[in-house]
Structures are given as C-alpha cells and as structure tokens.
Motif scaffolding. Structure first.
Motif, short mmCIF file in Angstrom:
data_model
loop_
_atom_site.label_atom_id
_atom_site.label_comp_id
_atom_site.label_asym_id
_atom_site.label_seq_id
_atom_site.Cartn_x
_atom_site.Cartn_y
_atom_site.Cartn_z
N LEU A 180 0.84 -1.20 0.00
CA LEU A 180 0.00 0.00 0.00
C LEU A 180 0.87 1.25 0.00
O LEU A 180 0.51 2.29 -0.57
CB LEU A 180 -0.93 0.00 1.21
N GLY A 181 2.05 1.14 0.62
CA GLY A 181 2.97 2.28 0.70
C GLY A 181 3.42 2.76 -0.66
O GLY A 181 3.39 3.96 -0.95
N ASP A 195 -5.53 8.84 6.41
CA ASP A 195 -6.82 9.23 5.85
C ASP A 195 -7.46 8.06 5.11
O ASP A 195 -6.89 7.54 4.14
CB ASP A 195 -6.62 10.41 4.90
N ALA A 196 -8.63 7.63 5.55
CA ALA A 196 -9.28 6.45 4.99
C ALA A 196 -9.58 6.58 3.48
O ALA A 196 -9.29 5.64 2.72
CB ALA A 196 -10.56 6.14 5.76
N SER A 338 -1.80 4.03 14.65
CA SER A 338 -2.75 3.51 15.64
C SER A 338 -3.22 2.12 15.23
O SER A 338 -3.21 1.76 14.04
CB SER A 338 -3.96 4.43 15.74
N PRO A 339 -3.64 1.30 16.20
CA PRO A 339 -4.16 -0.04 15.87
C PRO A 339 -5.30 0.01 14.85
O PRO A 339 -5.40 -0.86 13.99
CB PRO A 339 -4.64 -0.57 17.22
N LYS A 340 -6.14 1.04 14.94
CA LYS A 340 -7.26 1.17 14.00
C LYS A 340 -6.74 1.37 12.58
O LYS A 340 -7.24 0.74 11.63
CB LYS A 340 -8.14 2.35 14.41
N TYR A 345 -5.08 -0.75 7.02
CA TYR A 345 -4.06 -1.17 6.05
C TYR A 345 -4.18 -2.67 5.77
O TYR A 345 -4.18 -3.11 4.62
CB TYR A 345 -2.65 -0.86 6.58
N ASN A 346 -4.24 -3.45 6.83
CA ASN A 346 -4.29 -4.91 6.68
C ASN A 346 -5.55 -5.35 5.95
O ASN A 346 -5.51 -6.25 5.09
CB ASN A 346 -4.20 -5.58 8.05
#
Length: 357
Positions: A180-181, A195-196, A338-340, A345-346
């Motif tokens: 994704l990076g 940002d989603a 953050s975990p969220k 990403y995952n």
C-alpha cells in the motif's frame, strides 16, 4: 536399614535427575546463568561466525531465537514469559515498545562504539538521542528487474509497474504497509497516510495493478527471481542483494519519487537480565571489522561508517544499496500508526489479495 538406605539413594537420584532435567529445560528456554546472552533476532540476520567469535573472545554464550515479524516479537515480550536480553525491532516498533514501557534505557557510558556510526543514522525521530537503540542495519524498498525480460531504464518509477506489457510478471512481498505504501507514493501521498479515503484510493490503484501481479509471497521471491521465474519484483534491499548475488541479470532500483527507508536497531527489552553480556555484545558488534563482516554476510547496508569503509569498493559505492543524497531525501520512514489504522491497512491489503484471485 538397607531398605532405608536404598530408598534414600533412590530419592536422591530422582532429585538429582529432576534438577538436571530442570536445568536442561531452562537452557532450552534461554534461561541460563550469568554467562548467557538471550538474543531474539530476525532469521539469518547475523553471521554465525560472529556468534562463535564473540563466544570465544568473551566467554559468554548466545542463545539465539528468531522471529518473523516485529509484531510477533512485540507480543512475546509484552506477554512475558521470555528472558530476552536483546532484540532487533524496526523503527516504528521502537516507538510502540516505548509507549508500552517494554524498553530499558541504554547506559551510554558502557558503550564504546557509538562514535563509529554515521551521524545520519543517529538521533532519529523514533528514538531521539538514541536513548534506547543502537543502529544495526538499514535499507530501502524497491524494484528488482531481470534484464533478460526488462530493458535497462524501462523501470525507474513506481508507475512503470502498471504498464500492460508486464501482465502476470510482478512478484510482490507479502506486506500490507509496503505494498500500500508504494501505491500511496505513486499517488503523491505519504507512506504514513491515515486518511481512509486516501488509503481506499491507493487500494483502488493496486486493484488496477492486479493483472500484472504474478504472486504475493514472502521469502519465495528470492528463489523465483534467482531462477528467472519472473521479470519483476518489489522487495527490500537486503533481499534484493541476495537475489543479485545469485543472478547476474538482476538489478535493484529505488524510485526517485520516494520509497521506504527503514532502520533495524538493537534494543534492551524489559525482560533483560544479563547486562554484562549485553554491553559486551553491543560493543563487539560496533567494532568496524565485525560490523563489516556482518554486512557482507547479511547483505543489508551498515550504518557503521567505519565498517562501510572496510567493505569492498564495489559494495560501498553501489548506489542500488547505498543511495545518493538526492534519493535519500525522498525516502520515508514508517511511523507507528494507531491499531485502528494498522487494521485498515491490513484489511485493504487482504481485499486486494482476494480481488486479484
């Protein structure tokens, strides 16, 4: 009386046997005496000859345990039950471990080799003043191409991977943050985006890449590329070095518009017990000759400036693995998200992998 003596002997034998069994069990779990260093490291991330040399020179014994992800290492230390003296987290994981109070500050007075490290690898944002960490290796994320299938100069930028001519040609490392990076970089966005909608856009662009993707795998990339099974791959610089060493047709490119710059570092987790062995090892590994030997074995770039000077000229001048300042200026270090956000990403990466099937 003989029965009592025999019974006493039997009890003593059982007791000694249990004691020996307990000692052996402790050894197998890395919980031995003061002459021990319990070291948790990535797989094949230190020259075995250096372990032998360290043990011979110092009298300390290294219990080496390996892990395959920062998260797996973090969980083991957080849950307790381990007795690691040293471990090797990446930069963002150091931030996470600090927040979780899992690290012990370094005693700089006991460190003899900090002066050997290049200034550009010290005092980083993830550990100001190197309060907790000593640099171990660093590297980049980039593109490997095979000149039997791809002409020199054809692959210079991330966007080149989307060319239809590379249908079913690209091997991707199985890493949500990295894949994704590079899609984010191709959109002109930060690799630390939270940002989603922007992450959704990066995932959408990856979906457009799917026809060109041959496989999403881990260590198998090295075998496939070394054996000319694929024209292209996206992987880390150290893995690329291993591939290039086994196939003269392979080349490594770090796109000039940006990529990941990562750092792995030696730290002392809160589970540490053997401090004399810890500092003996940190000082041993900071010696230029030892650091250079380790870099040649592992294949990643050394942050030890004096060690780099000892490497063969062809290695230290190789811009594929020691990029110039212009390229370095566009590289990004991962932040601890953050975990969220990590979950997002995952999830998006998993959707991409399912989509391409």
């Amino acid at each position: 009386m003989k029965r009592l003596i025999s019974l006493a002997v039997l009890i003593l034998a059982i007791s000694l046997g249990l004691g020996l069994w307990s000692q052996n069990l402790q050894k197998s779990q890395g919980a031995t005496g003061d002459n021990t260093l319990n070291f948790a490291n990535w797989g094949d991330y230190i020259d075995p000859a250096l372990i032998t040399k360290f043990e011979k020179e110092t009298g300390y014994h290294i219990n080496l345990e390996t892990f395959d992800s920062n998260e797996a290492m973090f969980t083991k230390i957080q849950q307790g039950g381990t007795s690691y003296d040293l471990t090797v987290p990446s930069e963002y994981m150091i931030e996470k471990m600090k927040k979780a109070n899992l690290l012990v500050p370094l005693d700089h007075k006991r460190l003899t080799g900090l002066k050997n490290y290049g200034s550009q690898f010290m005092n980083k944002s993830f550990d100001p003043g190197n309060k907790y960490s000593v640099p171990y290796f660093w590297g980049t994320l980039g593109i490997i191409y095979n000149d039997k299938f791809v002409k020199a100069g054809e692959i210079q930028h991330w966007d080149d991977l989307w060319n239809p001519r590379y249908k079913n040609s690209i091997m991707l490392i199985d890493s949500a943050r990295d894949i994704l990076g590079f899609s984010l970089v191709s959109l002109g966005k930060s690799m630390n985006t939270t940002d989603a909608p922007t992450l959704q856009a990066a995932k959408g662009k990856l979906d457009e890449l799917a026809p060109n993707v041959k496989a999403v795998v881990a260590d198998e990339i090295k075998m496939y590329m070394a054996e000319n099974e694929a024209p292209l791959a996206v992987d880390w610089s150290g893995e690329a070095a291993d591939m290039l060493a086994n196939n003269k047709h392979l080349h490594y490119v770090v796109p000039s518009e940006g990529s990941n710059l990562w750092f792995d570092n030696l730290v002392i987790p809160k589970t540490a017990k053997h401090y004399k062995a810890i500092y003996a090892f940190l000082n041993f590994m900071s010696q230029p000759k030892n650091a250079a030997q380790n870099a040649e074995y592992v294949g990643y770039a050394t942050p030890n400036a004096k060690a780099k000077a000892l490497l063969p000229k062809a290695v230290r001048d190789d811009r594929q693995f020691y990029p110039d300042n212009q390229t370095m200026a566009h590289l990004q270090t991962y932040a601890d998200l953050s975990p969220k956000t990590v979950g997002l990403y995952n999830d998006l990466f998993l959707e991409f992998k399912m989509y391409r099937k």
